[in-house]
Every structure is written in C-alpha cells, then in structure tokens.
Write a protein that holds these residues in place. Structure first.
Motif, PDB file in Angstrom:
ATOM      1  N   PRO A  18       0.822  -1.217   0.000  1.00  0.00           N
ATOM      2  CA  PRO A  18       0.000   0.000   0.000  1.00  0.00           C
ATOM      3  C   PRO A  18       0.853   1.263   0.000  1.00  0.00           C
ATOM      4  O   PRO A  18       1.861   1.338   0.698  1.00  0.00           O
ATOM      5  N   HIS A  19       0.436   2.262  -0.776  1.00  0.00           N
ATOM      6  CA  HIS A  19       1.152   3.536  -0.776  1.00  0.00           C
ATOM      7  C   HIS A  19       0.586   4.498   0.266  1.00  0.00           C
ATOM      8  O   HIS A  19       1.133   5.574   0.480  1.00  0.00           O
ATOM      9  N   ILE A  20      -0.506   4.114   0.884  1.00  0.00           N
ATOM     10  CA  ILE A  20      -1.100   4.899   1.962  1.00  0.00           C
ATOM     11  C   ILE A  20      -1.286   3.970   3.155  1.00  0.00           C
ATOM     12  O   ILE A  20      -1.852   2.886   3.019  1.00  0.00           O
ATOM     13  N   ILE A  21      -0.795   4.413   4.303  1.00  0.00           N
ATOM     14  CA  ILE A  21      -0.943   3.644   5.535  1.00  0.00           C
ATOM     15  C   ILE A  21      -1.817   4.449   6.491  1.00  0.00           C
ATOM     16  O   ILE A  21      -1.576   5.642   6.708  1.00  0.00           O
ATOM     17  N   VAL A  22      -2.828   3.809   7.040  1.00  0.00           N
ATOM     18  CA  VAL A  22      -3.745   4.462   7.972  1.00  0.00           C
ATOM     19  C   VAL A  22      -3.484   3.928   9.382  1.00  0.00           C
ATOM     20  O   VAL A  22      -3.436   2.713   9.591  1.00  0.00           O
ATOM     21  N   ASP A  23      -3.346   4.854  10.320  1.00  0.00           N
ATOM     22  CA  ASP A  23      -3.190   4.494  11.730  1.00  0.00           C
ATOM     23  C   ASP A  23      -4.589   4.414  12.343  1.00  0.00           C
ATOM     24  O   ASP A  23      -5.173   5.425  12.726  1.00  0.00           O
ATOM     25  N   TYR A  24      -5.123   3.221  12.410  1.00  0.00           N
ATOM     26  CA  TYR A  24      -6.501   3.042  12.874  1.00  0.00           C
ATOM     27  C   TYR A  24      -6.677   3.408  14.347  1.00  0.00           C
ATOM     28  O   TYR A  24      -7.791   3.738  14.759  1.00  0.00           O
ATOM     29  N   ASN A  25      -5.626   3.358  15.123  1.00  0.00           N
ATOM     30  CA  ASN A  25      -5.740   3.773  16.522  1.00  0.00           C
ATOM     31  C   ASN A  25      -6.071   5.254  16.621  1.00  0.00           C
ATOM     32  O   ASN A  25      -6.854   5.668  17.470  1.00  0.00           O
ATOM     33  N   LYS A  26      -5.506   6.062  15.714  1.00  0.00           N
ATOM     34  CA  LYS A  26      -5.842   7.479  15.703  1.00  0.00           C
ATOM     35  C   LYS A  26      -7.254   7.694  15.179  1.00  0.00           C
ATOM     36  O   LYS A  26      -7.976   8.578  15.626  1.00  0.00           O
ATOM     37  N   CYS A  27      -7.673   6.878  14.212  1.00  0.00           N
ATOM     38  CA  CYS A  27      -9.021   7.007  13.639  1.00  0.00           C
ATOM     39  C   CYS A  27     -10.108   6.827  14.701  1.00  0.00           C
ATOM     40  O   CYS A  27     -11.177   7.439  14.619  1.00  0.00           O
ATOM     41  N   LYS A  28      -9.834   5.980  15.673  1.00  0.00           N
ATOM     42  CA  LYS A  28     -10.855   5.705  16.696  1.00  0.00           C
ATOM     43  C   LYS A  28     -11.277   6.972  17.418  1.00  0.00           C
ATOM     44  O   LYS A  28     -12.416   7.088  17.878  1.00  0.00           O
ATOM     45  N   ASN A  29     -10.365   7.930  17.553  1.00  0.00           N
ATOM     46  CA  ASN A  29     -10.666   9.164  18.289  1.00  0.00           C
ATOM     47  C   ASN A  29     -11.120  10.300  17.383  1.00  0.00           C
ATOM     48  O   ASN A  29     -11.305  11.415  17.850  1.00  0.00           O
ATOM     49  N   CYS A  30     -11.291  10.026  16.109  1.00  0.00           N
ATOM     50  CA  CYS A  30     -11.691  11.081  15.170  1.00  0.00           C
ATOM     51  C   CYS A  30     -13.209  11.227  15.197  1.00  0.00           C
ATOM     52  O   CYS A  30     -13.929  10.274  14.888  1.00  0.00           O
ATOM     53  N   PRO A  31     -13.717  12.401  15.538  1.00  0.00           N
ATOM     54  CA  PRO A  31     -15.167  12.545  15.698  1.00  0.00           C
ATOM     55  C   PRO A  31     -15.940  12.600  14.379  1.00  0.00           C
ATOM     56  O   PRO A  31     -17.073  12.130  14.318  1.00  0.00           O
ATOM     57  N   ASP A  32     -15.360  13.149  13.344  1.00  0.00           N
ATOM     58  CA  ASP A  32     -16.132  13.402  12.119  1.00  0.00           C
ATOM     59  C   ASP A  32     -15.788  12.473  10.955  1.00  0.00           C
ATOM     60  O   ASP A  32     -16.571  12.341  10.023  1.00  0.00           O
ATOM     61  N   LYS A  33     -14.603  11.904  10.973  1.00  0.00           N
ATOM     62  CA  LYS A  33     -14.156  10.991   9.908  1.00  0.00           C
ATOM     63  C   LYS A  33     -14.400  11.552   8.498  1.00  0.00           C
ATOM     64  O   LYS A  33     -15.113  10.970   7.673  1.00  0.00           O
ATOM     65  N   PRO A  34     -13.828  12.723   8.196  1.00  0.00           N
ATOM     66  CA  PRO A  34     -14.073  13.360   6.899  1.00  0.00           C
ATOM     67  C   PRO A  34     -13.602  12.541   5.703  1.00  0.00           C
ATOM     68  O   PRO A  34     -14.137  12.688   4.603  1.00  0.00           O
ATOM     69  N   CYS A  35     -12.646  11.641   5.891  1.00  0.00           N
ATOM     70  CA  CYS A  35     -12.167  10.816   4.764  1.00  0.00           C
ATOM     71  C   CYS A  35     -13.303  10.006   4.155  1.00  0.00           C
ATOM     72  O   CYS A  35     -13.336   9.789   2.939  1.00  0.00           O
ATOM     73  N   VAL A  36     -14.234   9.569   4.985  1.00  0.00           N
ATOM     74  CA  VAL A  36     -15.359   8.751   4.501  1.00  0.00           C
ATOM     75  C   VAL A  36     -16.205   9.543   3.503  1.00  0.00           C
ATOM     76  O   VAL A  36     -16.727   8.985   2.542  1.00  0.00           O
ATOM     77  N   ILE A  51     -13.201   2.681  10.663  1.00  0.00           N
ATOM     78  CA  ILE A  51     -12.829   2.918   9.272  1.00  0.00           C
ATOM     79  C   ILE A  51     -12.245   1.647   8.640  1.00  0.00           C
ATOM     80  O   ILE A  51     -11.422   0.969   9.237  1.00  0.00           O
ATOM     81  N   VAL A  52     -12.678   1.381   7.423  1.00  0.00           N
ATOM     82  CA  VAL A  52     -12.048   0.344   6.609  1.00  0.00           C
ATOM     83  C   VAL A  52     -11.484   1.043   5.376  1.00  0.00           C
ATOM     84  O   VAL A  52     -12.211   1.749   4.671  1.00  0.00           O
ATOM     85  N   PHE A  53     -10.195   0.877   5.136  1.00  0.00           N
ATOM     86  CA  PHE A  53      -9.530   1.559   4.034  1.00  0.00           C
ATOM     87  C   PHE A  53      -9.041   0.557   3.003  1.00  0.00           C
ATOM     88  O   PHE A  53      -8.444  -0.467   3.344  1.00  0.00           O
ATOM     89  N   SER A  54      -9.280   0.864   1.732  1.00  0.00           N
ATOM     90  CA  SER A  54      -8.782   0.056   0.615  1.00  0.00           C
ATOM     91  C   SER A  54      -8.032   0.976  -0.338  1.00  0.00           C
ATOM     92  O   SER A  54      -8.630   1.887  -0.908  1.00  0.00           O
ATOM     93  N   TYR A  55      -6.747   0.743  -0.481  1.00  0.00           N
ATOM     94  CA  TYR A  55      -5.919   1.649  -1.288  1.00  0.00           C
ATOM     95  C   TYR A  55      -5.996   1.358  -2.779  1.00  0.00           C
ATOM     96  O   TYR A  55      -5.608   2.183  -3.612  1.00  0.00           O
ATOM     97  N   GLU A  56      -6.506   0.200  -3.154  1.00  0.00           N
ATOM     98  CA  GLU A  56      -6.426  -0.271  -4.541  1.00  0.00           C
ATOM     99  C   GLU A  56      -7.075   0.681  -5.560  1.00  0.00           C
ATOM    100  O   GLU A  56      -6.613   0.808  -6.677  1.00  0.00           O
TER     101      GLU A  56
END
Ligand code: SF4
Length: 89
Positions: A18-36, A51-56
């Motif tokens: 993957p060219h993008i790595i997501v730190d899911y531990n930080k995502c847990k504390n994100c209130p709005d999750k704008p990436c979605v 969050i479930v992330f797929s880089y493909e």
C-alpha cells in the motif's frame, strides 16, 4: 459524463505494498471521519468496527492526506509504474 463513468475508464496497476498507511488507533478518536465523505474514490468506508480503508482504487488526489484531522495517514505516491493511469486528462 458522471465521475463514476470517468473512473471506470481508468486503469490501475495495483502494487502489493500500500502507498497509503492508515493508523486506525488514531481514527478511533476522530469525531467526524471526513475521509469517509471526501475521498472521491470511496476508499474509506465506515463500518461497525470503524474505518475500513482500501488503497487499490485510489486516484492519488491527496485529499485524505490534507483533510485528516488526526494526522493518521502516511501518504506516498505509488512506486513508479504502479497506481492509476488516467485515460482522460
Ligand atoms: Fe481517496 Fe484521494 Fe486519499 Fe486516494 S488520495 S485514498 S483517492 S482521498
């Protein structure tokens, strides 16, 4: 032409790393999750477990890198010859 139609005309040479790595531990504390809501390729999906992330299918726009309020995303371009190849530019 709709965005979905344009995206379907493109080609991806997906890297196994993957060219993008997501730190899911930080995502847990994100209130709005704008990436979605802002990823144009729908790479971020909200599930019951977070969050479930797929880089493909990434179109390499860089939006998630800019808008993530938790700095949870490590972003690189794919290796040379990998990633998206646009048909319409
Ligand atoms: Fe989605 Fe753009 Fe981030 Fe790729 S770079 S995951 S297309 S927001």
């Amino acid at each position: 032409m709709k965005l979905e139609d344009i995206l379907q005309s493109d080609i991806w040479n997906v890297d196994e790393d993957p060219h993008i790595i997501v730190d899911y531990n930080k995502c847990k504390n994100c209130p709005d999750k704008p990436c979605v809501y802002l990823c144009p390729a729908g790479c971020y999906v909200l599930s019951d477990n977070g969050i479930v992330f797929s880089y493909e299918g990434c179109v390499e726009c860089g939006t998630c890198r800019v808008i993530c309020p938790m700095e949870a995303i490590t972003w690189n371009y794919p290796k040379s010859g990998k990633g998206i190849f646009y048909r319409f530019t």
